[in-house]
Design a protein around this motif. Structure first.
Motif, PDB file in Angstrom:
ATOM      1  N   SER A  45       0.845  -1.198   0.000  1.00 27.08           N
ATOM      2  CA  SER A  45       0.000   0.000   0.000  1.00 27.08           C
ATOM      3  C   SER A  45       0.880   1.247   0.000  1.00 27.08           C
ATOM      4  N   GLY A  46       0.306   2.335  -0.426  1.00 27.25           N
ATOM      5  CA  GLY A  46       1.037   3.595  -0.428  1.00 27.25           C
ATOM      6  C   GLY A  46       1.839   3.861  -1.685  1.00 27.25           C
ATOM      7  N   TYR A  47       1.734   2.973  -2.653  1.00 24.68           N
ATOM      8  CA  TYR A  47       2.452   3.132  -3.916  1.00 24.68           C
ATOM      9  C   TYR A  47       1.501   2.918  -5.087  1.00 24.68           C
ATOM     10  N   TYR A  48       1.950   3.364  -6.250  1.00 22.34           N
ATOM     11  CA  TYR A  48       1.359   2.905  -7.492  1.00 22.34           C
ATOM     12  C   TYR A  48       2.269   1.807  -8.044  1.00 22.34           C
ATOM     13  N   TRP A  49       1.678   0.945  -8.850  1.00 19.64           N
ATOM     14  CA  TRP A  49       2.403  -0.179  -9.442  1.00 19.64           C
ATOM     15  C   TRP A  49       2.157  -0.142 -10.937  1.00 19.64           C
ATOM     16  N   SER A  50       3.256  -0.161 -11.684  1.00 16.58           N
ATOM     17  CA  SER A  50       3.171   0.181 -13.098  1.00 16.58           C
ATOM     18  C   SER A  50       3.694  -0.931 -13.996  1.00 16.58           C
ATOM     19  N   TRP A  51       3.242  -0.884 -15.247  1.00 16.37           N
ATOM     20  CA  TRP A  51       3.769  -1.740 -16.305  1.00 16.37           C
ATOM     21  C   TRP A  51       4.338  -0.850 -17.407  1.00 16.37           C
ATOM     22  N   ILE A  52       5.509  -1.216 -17.878  1.00 13.36           N
ATOM     23  CA  ILE A  52       6.201  -0.502 -18.942  1.00 13.36           C
ATOM     24  C   ILE A  52       6.719  -1.563 -19.916  1.00 13.36           C
ATOM     25  N   ARG A  53       6.740  -1.259 -21.190  1.00 13.77           N
ATOM     26  CA  ARG A  53       7.261  -2.224 -22.144  1.00 13.77           C
ATOM     27  C   ARG A  53       8.295  -1.590 -23.052  1.00 13.77           C
ATOM     28  N   GLN A  54       9.100  -2.473 -23.677  1.00 22.25           N
ATOM     29  CA  GLN A  54      10.180  -2.020 -24.539  1.00 22.25           C
ATOM     30  C   GLN A  54      10.303  -2.965 -25.724  1.00 22.25           C
ATOM     31  N   PRO A  55       9.833  -2.565 -26.899  1.00 20.95           N
ATOM     32  CA  PRO A  55      10.004  -3.398 -28.097  1.00 20.95           C
ATOM     33  C   PRO A  55      11.489  -3.596 -28.389  1.00 20.95           C
ATOM     34  N   PRO A  56      11.813  -4.651 -29.113  1.00 21.65           N
ATOM     35  CA  PRO A  56      13.219  -4.947 -29.400  1.00 21.65           C
ATOM     36  C   PRO A  56      13.927  -3.753 -30.046  1.00 21.65           C
ATOM     37  N   GLY A  57      15.018  -3.329 -29.441  1.00 18.35           N
ATOM     38  CA  GLY A  57      15.824  -2.255 -29.998  1.00 18.35           C
ATOM     39  C   GLY A  57      15.209  -0.873 -29.914  1.00 18.35           C
ATOM     40  N   LYS A  58      14.116  -0.742 -29.171  1.00 18.74           N
ATOM     41  CA  LYS A  58      13.426   0.543 -29.105  1.00 18.74           C
ATOM     42  C   LYS A  58      13.365   1.071 -27.677  1.00 18.74           C
ATOM     43  N   GLY A  59      12.641   2.174 -27.509  1.00 21.07           N
ATOM     44  CA  GLY A  59      12.570   2.837 -26.222  1.00 21.07           C
ATOM     45  C   GLY A  59      11.450   2.310 -25.345  1.00 21.07           C
ATOM     46  N   LEU A  60      11.237   3.013 -24.241  1.00 23.78           N
ATOM     47  CA  LEU A  60      10.290   2.602 -23.217  1.00 23.78           C
ATOM     48  C   LEU A  60       8.916   3.199 -23.472  1.00 23.78           C
ATOM     49  N   GLU A  61       7.893   2.380 -23.255  1.00 21.53           N
ATOM     50  CA  GLU A  61       6.506   2.828 -23.392  1.00 21.53           C
ATOM     51  C   GLU A  61       5.747   2.510 -22.110  1.00 21.53           C
ATOM     52  N   TRP A  62       5.170   3.518 -21.521  1.00 22.24           N
ATOM     53  CA  TRP A  62       4.359   3.357 -20.313  1.00 22.24           C
ATOM     54  C   TRP A  62       3.004   2.772 -20.691  1.00 22.24           C
ATOM     55  N   ILE A  63       2.629   1.675 -20.017  1.00 22.03           N
ATOM     56  CA  ILE A  63       1.367   1.000 -20.308  1.00 22.03           C
ATOM     57  C   ILE A  63       0.268   1.475 -19.372  1.00 22.03           C
ATOM     58  N   GLY A  64       0.574   1.521 -18.090  1.00 25.59           N
ATOM     59  CA  GLY A  64      -0.438   1.929 -17.130  1.00 25.59           C
ATOM     60  C   GLY A  64      -0.005   1.615 -15.718  1.00 25.59           C
ATOM     61  N   GLU A  65      -0.896   1.896 -14.766  1.00 21.07           N
ATOM     62  CA  GLU A  65      -0.559   1.715 -13.362  1.00 21.07           C
ATOM     63  C   GLU A  65      -1.804   1.501 -12.530  1.00 21.07           C
ATOM     64  N   ILE A  66      -1.588   0.990 -11.304  1.00 22.18           N
ATOM     65  CA  ILE A  66      -2.680   0.751 -10.383  1.00 22.18           C
ATOM     66  C   ILE A  66      -2.168   0.991  -8.969  1.00 22.18           C
ATOM     67  N   ASN A  67      -3.040   1.416  -8.064  1.00 21.61           N
ATOM     68  CA  ASN A  67      -2.624   1.497  -6.669  1.00 21.61           C
ATOM     69  C   ASN A  67      -3.282   0.372  -5.869  1.00 21.61           C
ATOM     70  N   HIS A  68      -3.011   0.318  -4.573  1.00 23.63           N
ATOM     71  CA  HIS A  68      -3.462  -0.822  -3.789  1.00 23.63           C
ATOM     72  C   HIS A  68      -4.974  -0.893  -3.682  1.00 23.63           C
ATOM     73  N   SER A  69      -5.644   0.242  -3.883  1.00 27.48           N
ATOM     74  CA  SER A  69      -7.101   0.215  -3.797  1.00 27.48           C
ATOM     75  C   SER A  69      -7.765   0.032  -5.149  1.00 27.48           C
ATOM     76  N   GLY A  70      -6.951  -0.178  -6.181  1.00 27.43           N
ATOM     77  CA  GLY A  70      -7.485  -0.519  -7.488  1.00 27.43           C
ATOM     78  C   GLY A  70      -7.699   0.637  -8.436  1.00 27.43           C
ATOM     79  N   SER A  71      -7.276   1.811  -8.063  1.00 28.14           N
ATOM     80  CA  SER A  71      -7.401   2.959  -8.958  1.00 28.14           C
ATOM     81  C   SER A  71      -6.371   2.853 -10.073  1.00 28.14           C
ATOM     82  N   THR A  72      -6.820   2.995 -11.309  1.00 30.65           N
ATOM     83  CA  THR A  72      -5.929   2.765 -12.452  1.00 30.65           C
ATOM     84  C   THR A  72      -5.790   3.996 -13.342  1.00 30.65           C
TER      85      THR A  72
END
Lengths: 124, 107
Positions: free
Chosen positions: A30-57
């Motif tokens: 609790s007290g944090y957001y939790w995120s997913w990020i992806r990186q295609p081969p040979g490319k940069g970072l793309e933010w996918i999304g995030e959620i906190n402990h109470s389910g807010s996305t």
């Protein structure tokens, strides 16, 4: 010392659903957001999304119609589902802890702990 | 979405050099910017947040500055372990966006 351990299927066929899970060890969930990020081969970072402990996305609009991020606080885990995958979804997917601190004169947001990454390949 | 543009995309430098990487936002983002370092096959590592605040444990040769639309990451005296790719990321608005990366190579 907080560690993130992630897992999920690494090879998918087009139109299938990508499913990854990230478990949090050694720290508070609790007290944090939790995120997913992806990186295609040979490319940069793309933010996918995030959620906190109470389910807010928050989701990236470019993926929002296909993405679901969920949380299981009883297991200190959060998950990513991405539907109808194509070859363009081939990437290394990372989970990360997001620290958010808001003050009257400051706003901090940063990803300070990362999983090792899961390689997901979409191929027929 | 706010577009983050880094320059250069890649460059070569020598150990001991002072190097500066620039990140420009397509609109003002106050000081809501973070910098990450990534080595091949590894997850990114947080270096700096709030444009200039050094993350705990990061060597003091790294520094960040800027506000509004223009930001810089400076490495004062390059060490061998600093050769990596660097990304800026804005957190002024959603979606969070990263620069395309700056690859720092050994000359």
């Amino acid at each position: 010392q907080v560690q993130l351990q992630q897992w999920g299927a690494g090879l998918l066929k087009p139109s299938e659903t990508l499913s990854l899970t990230c478990a949090v060890y050694g720290g508070s969930f609790s007290g944090y957001y939790w995120s997913w990020i992806r990186q295609p081969p040979g490319k940069g970072l793309e933010w996918i999304g995030e959620i906190n402990h109470s389910g807010s996305t928050n989701y990236n609009p470019s993926l929002k119609s296909r993405v679901t991020i969920s949380v299981d606080t009883s297991k200190n885990q959060f998950s990513l589902k991405l539907s109808s995958v194509t070859a363009a979804d081939t990437a290394v997917y990372y989970c990360a802890r997001v620290v958010v601190v808001v003050g009257s004169r400051y706003y901090y947001y940063y990803m300070d702990v990362w999983g090792k990454g899961t390689t997901v390949t979409v191929s027929s | 979405a706010i577009r983050m543009t880094q320059s250069p995309s890649s460059f070569s430098a020598s150990t001991g050099d002072r190097v500066t990487i620039t990140c420009r936002a397509s609109q003002g983002i106050s000081s809501y910017l973070a910098w990450y370092q990534q080595k091949p096959g590894k997850a990114p590592k947080l270096l700096i947040y709030a444009a200039s605040t050094l993350q705990s444990g990061v060597p003091s040769r790294f520094s960040g500055s800027g506000s509004g639309t223009d930001f810089t990451l400076t490495i004062s005296c390059l060490q061998s372990e600093d050769f990596a790719t660097y990304y800026c990321q804005q957190y002024y608005s959603y979606p969070r966006t990263f620069g395309q990366g700056t690859k720092l190579e050994i000359k």
